[in-house]
Design a protein around this motif. Structure first.
Motif, PDB file in Angstrom:
ATOM      1  N   PRO A  79     -12.992   4.949  -3.430  1.00 53.50           N
ATOM      2  CA  PRO A  79     -13.672   3.949  -4.269  1.00 53.50           C
ATOM      3  C   PRO A  79     -15.066   3.614  -3.754  1.00 53.50           C
ATOM      4  CG  PRO A  79     -12.052   2.889  -2.852  1.00 53.50           C
ATOM      5  CD  PRO A  79     -12.009   4.353  -2.526  1.00 53.50           C
ATOM      6  N   SER A 115      -3.911  -0.222 -13.447  1.00 52.41           N
ATOM      7  CA  SER A 115      -4.575   0.693 -12.529  1.00 52.41           C
ATOM      8  C   SER A 115      -3.582   1.649 -11.890  1.00 52.41           C
ATOM      9  CB  SER A 115      -5.317  -0.095 -11.446  1.00 52.41           C
ATOM     10  OG  SER A 115      -6.291  -0.947 -12.012  1.00 52.41           O
ATOM     11  N   TYR A 142      -3.573  10.267 -13.671  1.00 52.83           N
ATOM     12  CA  TYR A 142      -4.500  11.231 -13.070  1.00 52.83           C
ATOM     13  C   TYR A 142      -3.720  12.342 -12.353  1.00 52.83           C
ATOM     14  CZ  TYR A 142      -9.227   9.274 -13.601  1.00 52.83           C
ATOM     15  OH  TYR A 142     -10.439   8.872 -14.089  1.00 52.83           O
ATOM     16  N   ALA A 192     -10.814  -0.660  -6.742  1.00 47.91           N
ATOM     17  CA  ALA A 192      -9.662   0.225  -6.613  1.00 47.91           C
ATOM     18  C   ALA A 192      -9.116   0.263  -5.193  1.00 47.91           C
ATOM     19  CB  ALA A 192     -10.037   1.645  -7.055  1.00 47.91           C
ATOM     20  N   ILE A 215      -7.829   8.299  -3.504  1.00 45.33           N
ATOM     21  CA  ILE A 215      -8.905   7.598  -4.195  1.00 45.33           C
ATOM     22  C   ILE A 215     -10.009   7.276  -3.195  1.00 45.33           C
ATOM     23  CG2 ILE A 215      -9.571   5.534  -5.483  1.00 45.33           C
ATOM     24  CD1 ILE A 215      -6.801   5.390  -6.623  1.00 45.33           C
ATOM     25  N   ARG A 234      -5.675   2.065  -3.794  1.00 40.14           N
ATOM     26  CA  ARG A 234      -5.762   3.102  -2.769  1.00 40.14           C
ATOM     27  C   ARG A 234      -4.833   2.807  -1.592  1.00 40.14           C
ATOM     28  NH1 ARG A 234     -10.988   3.730   0.982  1.00 40.14           N
ATOM     29  NH2 ARG A 234     -10.030   1.812   1.761  1.00 40.14           N
ATOM     30  N   ASP A 266     -13.781   7.145  -7.393  1.00 42.55           N
ATOM     31  CA  ASP A 266     -13.863   6.006  -8.291  1.00 42.55           C
ATOM     32  C   ASP A 266     -15.275   5.439  -8.217  1.00 42.55           C
ATOM     33  OD1 ASP A 266     -13.672   3.071  -9.082  1.00 42.55           O
ATOM     34  OD2 ASP A 266     -11.668   3.784  -9.605  1.00 42.55           O
ATOM     35  N   HIS A 324     -12.655   6.244 -13.100  1.00 48.59           N
ATOM     36  CA  HIS A 324     -12.471   4.796 -12.984  1.00 48.59           C
ATOM     37  C   HIS A 324     -10.976   4.500 -13.040  1.00 48.59           C
ATOM     38  CE1 HIS A 324     -16.748   3.900 -13.427  1.00 48.59           C
ATOM     39  NE2 HIS A 324     -16.773   4.840 -14.361  1.00 48.59           N
ATOM     40  N   VAL A 325     -10.431   4.064 -11.922  1.00 49.40           N
ATOM     41  CA  VAL A 325      -9.007   3.757 -11.853  1.00 49.40           C
ATOM     42  C   VAL A 325      -8.738   2.319 -12.292  1.00 49.40           C
ATOM     43  CG1 VAL A 325      -6.997   3.581 -10.336  1.00 49.40           C
ATOM     44  CG2 VAL A 325      -8.612   5.461 -10.047  1.00 49.40           C
ATOM     45  N   THR A 326      -9.555   1.389 -11.822  1.00 52.21           N
ATOM     46  CA  THR A 326      -9.349  -0.012 -12.170  1.00 52.21           C
ATOM     47  C   THR A 326      -9.727  -0.296 -13.619  1.00 52.21           C
ATOM     48  OG1 THR A 326      -9.797  -0.645  -9.882  1.00 52.21           O
ATOM     49  CG2 THR A 326      -9.869  -2.385 -11.518  1.00 52.21           C
TER      50      THR A 326
END
Length: 210
Positions: free
Chosen positions: A203, A162, A169, A184, A201, A188, A179, A139-141
């Motif tokens: 998502p 984010s 990462y 995200a 990424i 990206r 993701d 989970h990036v966001t």
């Protein structure tokens, strides 16, 4: 031995052990030649064999591993076949007429020419070079506790957090992240445009859960 390398590996991720510290990830992408990169004096772990190739060089041409061997010559230039021509955008002066378009496409005859490019030589100093890892569920966001993020953070703060999480990462050795929930897409796009360093990424968008 041929494998696809991420452009982020070429620019930033050269080891899963200690090699990352030797790189300057703050350098702008335009300052680093990436068409041809030569890693000198590295121990290669390919992820397939338990054998470590010690004291090898790795030649990367256009994101593809071209050669893994000892003592690859580190000349300052490399000759590539490059296609020129085709359909391209012709920049035109802006117009005050909103009916007019400033986008004009032109076609030039396609041909293949020889091109001399600068080789980006990176001395690994005996450190280990390995493929980037893949985070299969990340989970990036959602870079902070979810409830606090939803109630207290505005979109600008979420974007900043984010971007930092994406950078973290990469520094942990992950060059690709799936993701599994969260917006995200903007991060990206910024990563794909080399605005800041980070992983690829993929998502999924909104989460689906119970």
């Amino acid at each position: 031995m041929k494998a696809i390398l991420s452009v982020h590996i070429i620019r930033t991720l050269l080891s899963g052990i200690a090699f990352m510290a030797a790189l300057s990830v703050s350098a702008r992408a335009a300052d680093i030649p990436t068409e041809v990169t030569l890693f000198k004096n590295v121990n290669v772990f390919d992820g397939k064999s338990d054998k470590l190739l010690e004291g090898h060089d790795v030649l990367v041409v256009r994101n593809m591993i071209e050669k893994v061997a000892k003592d690859i010559p580190s000349s300052g230039s490399y000759t590539l076949d490059t296609k020129t021509g085709g359909l391209r955008r012709l920049e035109t002066p802006p117009s005050s007429d909103y009916h007019a378009s400033n986008v004009v496409m032109v076609y030039e005859e396609e041909k293949t020419v020889k091109k001399e490019v600068q080789v980006n030589v990176i001395d690994g100093g005996g450190r280990t070079l390995m493929p980037g890892m893949i985070e299969a569920h990340g989970h990036v966001t959602y870079a902070s506790p979810l409830l606090a993020m939803m109630l207290q953070q505005d979109p600008n703060e979420q974007a900043i957090r984010s971007a930092r999480r994406a950078h973290d990462y990469l520094m942990a050795g992950f060059t690709t992240v799936r993701d599994m929930g969260g917006n995200a897409f903007g991060v990206r796009k910024a990563l794909d445009a080399d605005v800041f360093p980070g992983p690829r990424i993929y998502p999924s968008g909104p989460s689906i859960s119970q």
